[in-house]
Design a protein around this motif. Structure first.
Motif, short mmCIF file in Angstrom:
data_model
loop_
_atom_site.label_atom_id
_atom_site.label_comp_id
_atom_site.label_asym_id
_atom_site.label_seq_id
_atom_site.Cartn_x
_atom_site.Cartn_y
_atom_site.Cartn_z
N THR A 67 4.51 58.97 -29.65
CA THR A 67 4.91 60.13 -29.09
C THR A 67 5.34 60.90 -30.15
N ILE A 68 5.85 62.33 -30.04
CA ILE A 68 6.17 63.14 -31.20
C ILE A 68 7.10 62.40 -32.13
N PRO A 69 6.98 62.37 -33.50
CA PRO A 69 5.93 63.19 -34.06
C PRO A 69 4.74 62.31 -34.60
N HIS A 70 4.40 61.09 -34.16
CA HIS A 70 3.44 60.27 -34.69
C HIS A 70 1.87 60.33 -34.26
N LYS A 71 1.71 61.12 -33.38
CA LYS A 71 0.46 61.02 -32.67
C LYS A 71 -0.72 61.42 -33.53
N VAL A 72 -0.32 62.26 -34.37
CA VAL A 72 -1.38 62.68 -35.39
C VAL A 72 -1.48 61.91 -36.85
N ALA A 73 -0.12 61.81 -37.19
CA ALA A 73 0.03 60.78 -38.42
C ALA A 73 -0.32 59.37 -38.21
N ALA A 74 -0.66 58.90 -36.99
CA ALA A 74 -1.12 57.55 -36.97
C ALA A 74 -2.77 57.17 -37.08
N LEU A 75 -3.24 58.63 -37.18
CA LEU A 75 -4.87 58.39 -37.14
C LEU A 75 -5.46 57.35 -38.32
N PRO A 76 -5.06 57.94 -39.62
CA PRO A 76 -5.57 57.07 -40.85
C PRO A 76 -4.83 55.98 -41.16
N LEU A 77 -3.73 55.54 -40.14
CA LEU A 77 -3.24 54.30 -40.41
C LEU A 77 -3.60 53.00 -39.63
N VAL A 78 -4.60 53.27 -38.57
CA VAL A 78 -4.96 52.28 -37.73
C VAL A 78 -6.16 51.84 -38.22
N ASP A 79 -6.82 50.68 -37.76
CA ASP A 79 -7.98 49.94 -38.38
C ASP A 79 -9.19 50.50 -37.79
N ARG A 80 -9.14 51.11 -36.65
CA ARG A 80 -10.20 51.79 -35.77
C ARG A 80 -9.65 52.72 -34.70
N VAL A 81 -10.47 54.04 -34.63
CA VAL A 81 -9.88 55.15 -33.91
C VAL A 81 -11.17 55.24 -32.79
N GLU A 82 -10.80 54.98 -31.44
CA GLU A 82 -11.86 55.11 -30.52
C GLU A 82 -12.56 56.63 -30.74
N PRO A 83 -13.72 56.99 -30.49
CA PRO A 83 -14.49 58.18 -30.45
C PRO A 83 -13.69 59.19 -29.99
N LEU A 84 -13.01 59.07 -28.49
CA LEU A 84 -12.53 60.12 -28.09
C LEU A 84 -11.33 60.58 -28.77
N ALA A 85 -10.36 59.54 -29.26
CA ALA A 85 -9.22 59.86 -30.00
C ALA A 85 -9.42 60.57 -31.22
N GLN A 86 -10.75 60.38 -31.75
CA GLN A 86 -11.13 60.79 -32.97
C GLN A 86 -11.47 62.39 -32.79
#
Ligand code: NAP
Length: 280
Positions: A67-86
């Motif tokens: 949740t706030i403020p991590h929802k966008v910041a986490a994108l480059p930090l995980v190993d894969r992002v599902e297309p919808l989240a991308q």
């Protein structure tokens, strides 16, 4: 389903995070389903996000919500992002895979669409034009899910023009930006009006929107859940429009996350509703 040797941990990572209702929701399901596990608050400062995410498998977590403020910041930090989240540009759910890698998902859009269907099982995204008010983070999940569901004409209006314009450019057809001063007229012929701003939230002014042009058959939704009936929803109900508040989105976004971690898709029951409502 968990066996006697399984204890499943999940949580919500945010800063601040103490206000989150997610522990109430997920721990209700853990108890109701007789599972062994717990869902905890994870207060994590922004500078520690990567370390905290990488600690999830080490600590035996099945995953977590963000949740706030991590929802966008986490994108480059995980190993894969599902297309919808991308496409939404934000992650609200992390799943720890069997090999310890991290998958980022976004279930907010699912939660939003399901909340409409719970209220109106015959609701269709292509029933007519949709007006979305607000172009912040939550609007992205709402708009992407409306497009995925088949919406063909989305009018996006926002106090700051640039954000609505840029979002319409990014998502392309069927989204087009409407100047803030034309928002009242943008309600003509709509099948769905949704407020994604914070206006109408407890402690905020009511959304400044005249409903005169809104058709009587239009569904009016507000993703705010404190209060449950915002001034917008009250005004819509008084003129005879069907309304949906933000609680359904909150509860429904939790369901696929719980399923990913605990292996069961839980239901929204009257007992869950009253436990969550008692926290407001
Ligand atoms: P955000 O990214 O900060 O966006 C806020 C939006 O509100 C922007 O479009 C902003 O317009 C607009 N706004 C703020 N003050 C305004 C004003 N005085 N007049 C007109 N517009 C104004 O916030 P968010 O994360 O998208 O959250 C928005 C709301 O959705 C919050 O109330 C939040 O609680 C709710 N929410 C609910 C759920 C759920 O599960 N039900 C999930 C997520 C969020 P500008 O661009 O001009 O600043």
């Amino acid at each position: 389903m968990a066996d006697d040797h399984t204890y499943t941990l999940a949580g919500v990572m945010g800063w601040p995070v103490a206000h989150s209702r997610s522990p109430v929701i997920h721990n209700h399901w853990i108890r109701q389903l007789g599972l062994r596990g717990a869902y905890v608050l994870l207060p994590v400062q922004p500078a520690q996000l990567e370390t905290a995410l990488r600690s999830l498998p080490v600590l035996g977590f099945a995953g977590c919500n963000l949740t706030i403020p991590h929802k966008v910041a986490a994108l480059p930090l995980v190993d894969r992002v599902e297309p919808l989240a991308q496409r939404i540009g934000a992650i609200n759910t992390i799943v720890v895979e069997p090999d310890g890698s991290l998958t980022g998902r976004n279930t907010d859009g699912f939660g939003y669409i399901q909340s409409l269907l719970d209220a109106r099982p015959d609701w269709r995204a292509d029933a007519g034009p949709v007006t979305v008010v607000g172009a912040g983070g939550a609007a992205r999940a709402v708009i992407v899910s409306l497009i995925e569901s088949g919406a063909r004409d989305i009018r996006l209006t926002n106090r700051s023009w640039a954000k609505a314009h840029d979002m319409a450019q990014e998502f392309g057809s069927p989204v087009h930006a409407v100047p803030w001063e034309d928002r009242h007229e943008a309600l003509a012929d709509v099948a769905l009006l949704v407020n994604t701003t914070n206006q109408g939230m407890q402690g905020e002014a009511a959304l400044d929107l005249a409903l005169d042009r809104l058709p009587a058959h239009a569904l009016v939704s507000d993703i705010i859940y404190v209060p449950m009936e915002t001034p917008l929803l009250a005004a819509a109900r008084q003129r005879g429009n069907a309304t949906v508040n933000g609680l359904g989105m909150l509860l429904n976004q939790a369901r696929p996350a719980f399923e990913a971690w605990f292996g069961v898709l839980p239901d929204i029951t009257p007992a869950l509703l009253s436990e969550v409502q008692a926290t407001f």
